[in-house]
Design a protein around this motif. Structure first.
Motif, PDB file in Angstrom:
ATOM      1  N   PRO A 297      38.159 -67.019 -19.908  1.00 24.65           N
ATOM      2  CA  PRO A 297      37.390 -67.193 -21.149  1.00 24.65           C
ATOM      3  C   PRO A 297      36.551 -65.958 -21.466  1.00 24.65           C
ATOM      4  N   GLN A 298      35.962 -65.987 -22.625  1.00 24.17           N
ATOM      5  CA  GLN A 298      35.066 -64.906 -23.024  1.00 24.17           C
ATOM      6  C   GLN A 298      33.783 -64.991 -22.218  1.00 24.17           C
ATOM      7  N   GLN A 299      33.307 -63.850 -21.761  1.00 18.88           N
ATOM      8  CA  GLN A 299      32.054 -63.815 -21.011  1.00 18.88           C
ATOM      9  C   GLN A 299      30.880 -64.231 -21.889  1.00 18.88           C
ATOM     10  N   ARG A 300      29.900 -64.854 -21.275  1.00 18.22           N
ATOM     11  CA  ARG A 300      28.668 -65.152 -22.001  1.00 18.22           C
ATOM     12  C   ARG A 300      27.956 -63.845 -22.356  1.00 18.22           C
ATOM     13  N   GLY A 301      27.602 -63.710 -23.621  1.00 18.04           N
ATOM     14  CA  GLY A 301      26.867 -62.530 -24.049  1.00 18.04           C
ATOM     15  C   GLY A 301      27.702 -61.272 -24.155  1.00 18.04           C
ATOM     16  N   SER A 302      29.032 -61.406 -24.135  1.00 19.42           N
ATOM     17  CA  SER A 302      29.892 -60.236 -24.223  1.00 19.42           C
ATOM     18  C   SER A 302      31.243 -60.663 -24.789  1.00 19.42           C
ATOM     19  N   ASN A 303      31.962 -59.700 -25.352  1.00 16.12           N
ATOM     20  CA  ASN A 303      33.328 -59.961 -25.802  1.00 16.12           C
ATOM     21  C   ASN A 303      34.355 -59.779 -24.701  1.00 16.12           C
ATOM     22  N   ALA A 304      33.920 -59.292 -23.553  1.00 17.76           N
ATOM     23  CA  ALA A 304      34.841 -59.064 -22.444  1.00 17.76           C
ATOM     24  C   ALA A 304      35.333 -60.384 -21.860  1.00 17.76           C
ATOM     25  N   ALA A 305      36.503 -60.333 -21.221  1.00 22.19           N
ATOM     26  CA  ALA A 305      37.055 -61.514 -20.572  1.00 22.19           C
ATOM     27  C   ALA A 305      36.331 -61.774 -19.256  1.00 22.19           C
ATOM     28  N   ASP A 306      36.105 -63.043 -18.963  1.00 21.91           N
ATOM     29  CA  ASP A 306      35.516 -63.458 -17.698  1.00 21.91           C
ATOM     30  C   ASP A 306      36.646 -63.610 -16.685  1.00 21.91           C
ATOM     31  N   LEU A 307      36.712 -62.706 -15.726  1.00 23.52           N
ATOM     32  CA  LEU A 307      37.814 -62.676 -14.758  1.00 23.52           C
ATOM     33  C   LEU A 307      37.453 -63.315 -13.428  1.00 23.52           C
ATOM     34  N   SER A 308      36.326 -64.008 -13.362  1.00 26.81           N
ATOM     35  CA  SER A 308      35.884 -64.555 -12.080  1.00 26.81           C
ATOM     36  C   SER A 308      36.860 -65.582 -11.520  1.00 26.81           C
ATOM     37  N   ALA A 309      37.417 -66.433 -12.383  1.00 30.12           N
ATOM     38  CA  ALA A 309      38.321 -67.475 -11.901  1.00 30.12           C
ATOM     39  C   ALA A 309      39.642 -66.889 -11.422  1.00 30.12           C
ATOM     40  N   VAL A 310      40.188 -65.935 -12.173  1.00 34.15           N
ATOM     41  CA  VAL A 310      41.473 -65.367 -11.770  1.00 34.15           C
ATOM     42  C   VAL A 310      41.333 -64.552 -10.495  1.00 34.15           C
ATOM     43  N   GLU A 311      40.198 -63.887 -10.324  1.00 33.58           N
ATOM     44  CA  GLU A 311      39.972 -63.137  -9.088  1.00 33.58           C
ATOM     45  C   GLU A 311      39.801 -64.088  -7.901  1.00 33.58           C
ATOM     46  N   ALA A 312      39.030 -65.155  -8.100  1.00 28.94           N
ATOM     47  CA  ALA A 312      38.819 -66.114  -7.017  1.00 28.94           C
ATOM     48  C   ALA A 312      40.125 -66.788  -6.625  1.00 28.94           C
ATOM     49  N   ALA A 313      40.948 -67.142  -7.607  1.00 25.69           N
ATOM     50  CA  ALA A 313      42.217 -67.807  -7.311  1.00 25.69           C
ATOM     51  C   ALA A 313      43.163 -66.879  -6.560  1.00 25.69           C
ATOM     52  N   THR A 314      43.222 -65.620  -6.977  1.00 24.66           N
ATOM     53  CA  THR A 314      44.111 -64.665  -6.322  1.00 24.66           C
ATOM     54  C   THR A 314      43.696 -64.444  -4.869  1.00 24.66           C
ATOM     55  N   LEU A 315      42.415 -64.278  -4.642  1.00 23.98           N
ATOM     56  CA  LEU A 315      41.935 -64.078  -3.280  1.00 23.98           C
ATOM     57  C   LEU A 315      42.143 -65.324  -2.421  1.00 23.98           C
ATOM     58  N   ALA A 316      41.938 -66.500  -3.005  1.00 22.38           N
ATOM     59  CA  ALA A 316      42.140 -67.742  -2.259  1.00 22.38           C
ATOM     60  C   ALA A 316      43.593 -67.877  -1.820  1.00 22.38           C
ATOM     61  N   VAL A 317      44.511 -67.526  -2.708  1.00 20.27           N
ATOM     62  CA  VAL A 317      45.930 -67.589  -2.347  1.00 20.27           C
ATOM     63  C   VAL A 317      46.248 -66.600  -1.237  1.00 20.27           C
ATOM     64  N   ALA A 318      45.799 -65.352  -1.392  1.00 26.47           N
ATOM     65  CA  ALA A 318      46.107 -64.327  -0.392  1.00 26.47           C
ATOM     66  C   ALA A 318      45.580 -64.713   0.980  1.00 26.47           C
ATOM     67  N   ARG A 319      44.367 -65.235   1.037  1.00 22.67           N
ATOM     68  CA  ARG A 319      43.773 -65.598   2.324  1.00 22.67           C
ATOM     69  C   ARG A 319      44.455 -66.796   2.960  1.00 22.67           C
ATOM     70  N   ALA A 320      45.059 -67.664   2.135  1.00 25.42           N
ATOM     71  CA  ALA A 320      45.673 -68.885   2.656  1.00 25.42           C
ATOM     72  C   ALA A 320      47.137 -68.701   3.015  1.00 25.42           C
ATOM     73  N   MET A 321      47.708 -67.535   2.729  1.00 27.49           N
ATOM     74  CA  MET A 321      49.134 -67.353   2.966  1.00 27.49           C
ATOM     75  C   MET A 321      49.451 -67.355   4.458  1.00 27.49           C
ATOM     76  N   THR A 322      50.471 -68.122   4.810  1.00 27.53           N
ATOM     77  CA  THR A 322      50.909 -68.235   6.203  1.00 27.53           C
ATOM     78  C   THR A 322      52.196 -67.481   6.453  1.00 27.53           C
ATOM     79  N   HIS A 323      52.821 -67.019   5.391  1.00 30.71           N
ATOM     80  CA  HIS A 323      54.063 -66.259   5.489  1.00 30.71           C
ATOM     81  C   HIS A 323      54.167 -65.360   4.265  1.00 30.71           C
ATOM     82  N   ASP A 324      55.107 -64.421   4.304  1.00 32.02           N
ATOM     83  CA  ASP A 324      55.265 -63.477   3.200  1.00 32.02           C
ATOM     84  C   ASP A 324      55.430 -64.228   1.881  1.00 32.02           C
ATOM     85  N   GLY A 325      54.881 -63.663   0.825  1.00 33.45           N
ATOM     86  CA  GLY A 325      54.976 -64.346  -0.455  1.00 33.45           C
ATOM     87  C   GLY A 325      54.674 -63.436  -1.618  1.00 33.45           C
TER      88      GLY A 325
END
Length: 464
Positions: free
Chosen positions: A98-126
């Motif tokens: 979504p749009q950041q509060r107080g800015s026109n920039a995109a809020d990337l917090s969720a996509v960054e958190a999801a990507t890191l969560a996946v990488a840390r949880a990987m048990t095999h190549d993916g």
């Protein structure tokens, strides 16, 4: 790519991280294509609903698809990202930006958190596959973060595969896309994705392979171009009104040019929703950061023209009501930003209704699908359960979303219900001559500072 629970010849198992509008549709569609899919979300209530086969939003065709595959072992949902990741080889990131509060920039917090969560949880190549809409440069940064976060001995790569879904047609767009874009670094193994998309590719869907920044830019550029078409025809519509020209006939004439096309050339209230407004603002912001000033200026003008359309509707209603809507009853037909959805994010219709309410009007809103979502966003508005309830005793009726239920209304029957047979067709979707013959005054959008002009018959076209 290998998995502890599959043989080398087995099709890749899929996880979908984020099960909102995009994720739930993508998960169900991938199951329909024959893959085993696990959807993961941090919202337990959403997970429980989807696991029961219930879709917590309106999207035609999705409930049937979801229920068909949750009844088998092919599609499941969990609130544990680790569980979803461990069972899969390809991991689609489908969270919001979504749009950041107080800015026109995109809020990337969720996509960054999801990507890191996946990488840390990987048990095999993916393979991590980003589908979220992000600014240029995001994917390369996330790829580096994911590779650093993955457990020792686990190989992870990241590609970007933007989505191009239209709300109301999302299932069809996922199963039969008009193009598939895969952005990656040189040498990346795209084999698993080519296998996943083998059915649409085999049916002739074009495949575009490119670098990561290009893949990121394709989606926002597409949305920016569509938004520009809408704002262009709305700017020209004001010229037409002042000059006595017919914008609908003009749009038809332009649309016969194959280089231009007719879609998104319908003058009216303008665009809204969860994609176009925030995407053009994020692109303008990022373009400014990169020094691309002309692109940023163009997109700002597109945004300004679009937002001004809402004020034009408000001004038109004020004029047809004699300069004030105080204590006037206004029947509003439409709350969703477009038909075939219950999405009211940045909805022009709901924005206009709320603005009239703040000016003292007694506003009653009806939408065939968006009543619940609209009521949560604007609880002070009054919502009717039918067209009849919305328009009874109304001093003016506003058509703000072009649902078929509204375009097919019987104007003679409605005329007997209202206090004054006055309609503002902000979407140019009514048969103006039919309404006028039933005794209605039919108004379009007036140019700023001018009296609202009645619609002509040629204006009665259904917009996209």
């Amino acid at each position: 790519m290998t998995a502890t629970s599959s043989t080398p010849s087995a099709p890749p198992a899929i996880s979908v991280i984020g099960t909102g509008y995009l994720g739930a549709t993508h998960a169900a569609a991938m199951a329909e294509l024959g893959f085993t899919v696990t959807g993961a979300d941090t919202d337990p209530a959403k997970v429980d609903a989807l696991a029961r086969g219930d879709v917590p939003f309106y999207e035609p065709g999705l409930p049937e698809l979801l229920r068909r595959h949750t009844e088998t072992a092919r599609l499941s949902f969990t609130s544990s990202i680790s569980e979803a990741v461990a069972a899969a080889d390809v991991h689609f990131i489908c969270v919001g930006t979504p749009q950041q509060r107080g800015s026109n920039a995109a809020d990337l917090s969720a996509v960054e958190a999801a990507t890191l969560a996946v990488a840390r949880a990987m048990t095999h190549d993916g393979l991590i596959v980003g589908k979220s809409t992000v600014p240029m440069g995001t994917a390369a940064r996330l790829r580096t973060l994911a590779q650093a976060a993955a457990p020792d001995g686990v190989h992870v790569d990241l590609v970007w595969n933007p989505e191009f879904l239209r709300e109301g047609k999302a299932v069809e767009d996922t199963l039969h896309p008009d193009r598939i874009v895969l952005g990656s670094v040189a040498g990346a193994d795209l084999g698993p994705l080519l296998e996943i998309y083998a059915t649409p590719l085999g049916a002739g869907t074009p495949l575009i392979r490119c670098d990561l920044p290009t893949a990121e830019l394709v989606k926002v550029s597409a949305n920016a171009f569509l938004a520009t078409k809408i704002s262009f025809i709305n700017a020209i519509a004001e010229v037409c009104e002042s000059a006595g020209a017919d914008v609908a006939v003009l749009a038809d004439a332009l649309g016969h040019d194959a280089r231009i096309g007719r879609q998104f050339l319908d003058a009216g209230l303008g665009f809204g929703g969860g994609c176009l407004p925030k995407d053009i603002r994020a692109l303008a912001h990022r373009a400014g950061e990169l020094g691309a000033g002309r692109a940023a200026a163009l997109l700002q003008q597109v945004d300004e023209i679009n937002m001004a359309q809402r004020q034009r509707v408000i001004d038109t209603v004020l004029q047809v009501c004699g300069g004030s809507v105080l204590n006037r009853r206004i029947g509003v037909l439409g709350a969703a930003f477009k038909p075939l959805t219950d999405d009211v994010r940045d909805s022009p219709a709901l924005n206009v209704a709320a603005a009239l309410h703040l000016r003292g009007a007694q506003v009653v809103v009806f939408d065939p699908q968006a009543r619940a979502t609209a009521q949560r966003q604007f609880p002070t508005l009054t919502f009717g359960g039918s067209v009849t309830e919305a328009v009874t005793d109304a001093d003016a009726v506003l058509v703000l979303t072009e649902w078929n239920e509204f375009t097919s209304m019987d104007p003679a029957a409605l005329a007997a219900l209202v206090s004054s047979p006055t309609v503002v067709d902000a979407r140019h979707c009514l048969d103006a001559e039919r309404w006028r013959a039933a005794g209605w005054q039919v108004h379009g959008l007036a140019p700023a500072g001018h009296a609202p002009a009645p619609l002509r018959a040629a204006d009665a076209l259904t917009p996209v």
